[in-house]
Design an enzyme around this catalytic site. Structure first.
Site, PDB file in Angstrom:
ATOM      1  CE  LYS A 116     -48.830 -21.023  36.090  1.00  0.00           C
ATOM      2  NZ  LYS A 116     -48.869 -20.496  34.723  1.00  0.00           N
TER       3      LYS A 116
ATOM      4  N   GLY B 218     -47.037 -13.360  29.048  1.00  0.00           N
ATOM      5  CA  GLY B 218     -47.787 -12.657  28.006  1.00  0.00           C
ATOM      6  C   GLY B 218     -46.957 -11.732  27.134  1.00  0.00           C
TER       7      GLY B 218
ATOM      8  CB  ALA C 184     -44.263 -17.040  31.515  1.00  0.00           C
ATOM      9  N   GLY C 185     -43.585 -16.566  28.375  1.00  0.00           N
ATOM     10  CA  GLY C 185     -42.647 -15.849  27.527  1.00  0.00           C
ATOM     11  C   GLY C 185     -42.517 -16.349  26.107  1.00  0.00           C
TER      12      GLY C 185
ATOM     13  CG  ASN D 184     -53.337 -18.693  27.954  1.00  0.00           C
ATOM     14  OD1 ASN D 184     -54.011 -18.789  28.975  1.00  0.00           O
ATOM     15  ND2 ASN D 184     -53.929 -18.414  26.805  1.00  0.00           N
ATOM     16  CB  THR D 185     -50.268 -14.783  25.525  1.00  0.00           C
ATOM     17  OG1 THR D 185     -50.675 -14.675  26.891  1.00  0.00           O
ATOM     18  CG2 THR D 185     -50.701 -13.530  24.788  1.00  0.00           C
TER      19      THR D 185
END
Lengths: 261, 69
Positions: free
Chosen positions: A100, A161, A187-188, A209-210
């Site tokens: 990545k 995040g 993301a997001g 992830n987050t």
């Protein structure tokens, strides 16, 4: 359900998850198992010289024999840093080529630096890497990355995040409609409905992830994301009904009502 | 011999035999661990750790995989 193919390898799960921000490796592993993800991202960092060399290693909790490990270049702000990091990753993972790429623009937004991202992608593709690339939700630059030879383009839905969800579905649709390689929203995503929305747009997968690691109950949220990605994919494949803006359409028969004559 | 390892300067005693990457990795307790080593900006493949001799002033990076998104 039909499978996702990236760089010639097929995956049953369309959810890719990060391994950062968890309490410990046990929680990481439990959440990833609940997510159903087969591909997990990791970061590459200096080992702590002088600390106990026998402390547990992430790759013991997530063995490369069981998961496709996707090393990232998080924290890199130039093409050179990113390329150097991924050469180390390839050595670390015994010649593993799937990576990545992310080249960041500034620490406040973590928005991608696209000129450096394009530069790094060119070098990495020439060196035989299979590059999944974090990018702006810009259909033109996403196409450029595809033409360079990236294995997947991964536009952000909102800032890394941030949990702000899918902020520009129109741009994502433009990217999806034009792409010949898998499009992964990276993301997001904040909660399960965000993941479903991304998949309903026609994305090939979602990377997060987050949203899982910082949920109140990460393992339960991982399970929710697993289902949301599957539900969104099935809804996309099924094709949603047309929107009727100004008229209702009853679902029950309009004839045979009692007491009408 | 002075080496710069992961940004820290460290002294290692002079020795008769060549001080190799493999010897350094062993001295740091990292033998057999999942690591990757870079010497002065170039990867040292694991297969060459035993035959790659270090020189004073070398900049060494030793990395591992950690949690990340």
């Amino acid at each position: 359900m039909e499978q996702l193919t990236i760089a010639g390898k097929t995956y049953r799960s369309r959810l890719i998850v990060g391994t950062g921000k968890y309490k410990d490796f046990a929680e990481t592993r439990q959440a990833i198992d609940a997510s159903g993800a087969e591909m997990v991202t990791v970061a590459i960092r200096r080992t702590n010289i002088g600390q106990d060399p026998n402390q547990p290693n992430l790759l013991d909790a997530l063995p490369p024999s069981q998961f496709t490990i996707l090393p990232n270049t998080a924290g890199c702000y130039t093409a050179d840093e990113a390329v150097r990091t991924l050469r180390l990753a390839r050595e670390l993972l015994d010649g593993h080529a799937l990576v990545k790429l992310e080249v960041l623009g500034d620490p406040t937004t973590l928005f991608p630096n696209m000129p450096e991202t394009l530069k790094a992608a060119e070098v990495l593709v020439k060196e035989g890497f299979q590059v999944m690339v974090y990018c702006a939700d810009d259909p033109i630059q996403a196409k450029m990355l595809e033409e360079i030879g990236c294995a997947a383009v991964m536009p952000l839905a909102s800032l890394i995040g941030s949990g702000m969800g899918i902020l520009n579905p129109w741009n994502l649709r433009l990217i999806i409609d034009n792409a010949k390689v898998p499009v992964i929203v990276d993301a997001g995503v904040g909660t399960a409905s965000d993941a479903a929305i991304a998949m309903e747009l026609g994305c090939d997968g979602v990377l997060m992830n987050t949203a899982i690691a910082h949920a109140g109950n990460p393992v339960l949220m991982a399970s929710a994301m697993n289902k949301a990605v599957q539900a969104g994919r099935e809804a996309f494949l099924a094709g949603r009904m047309p929107r009727k803006l100004y008229s209702a359409d009853p679902s029950s028969p309009t004839t045979g009502l009692i007491g009408k004559n | 011999m002075e080496l710069h390892i992961n940004g820290e300067t460290r002294q290692f005693p002079d020795r008769d035999a060549a001080f190799t990457v493999a010897a350094l990795v062993a001295e740091l307790g990292l033998a057999g661990k999942r690591i990757a080593v870079e010497r002065n900006g170039d990867i040292v493949p694991r297969s060459q750790h035993g035959e790659t001799a270090l020189a004073g002033g070398d900049r060494i990076e030793i990395v591992v995989a950690v949690g990340g998104g």
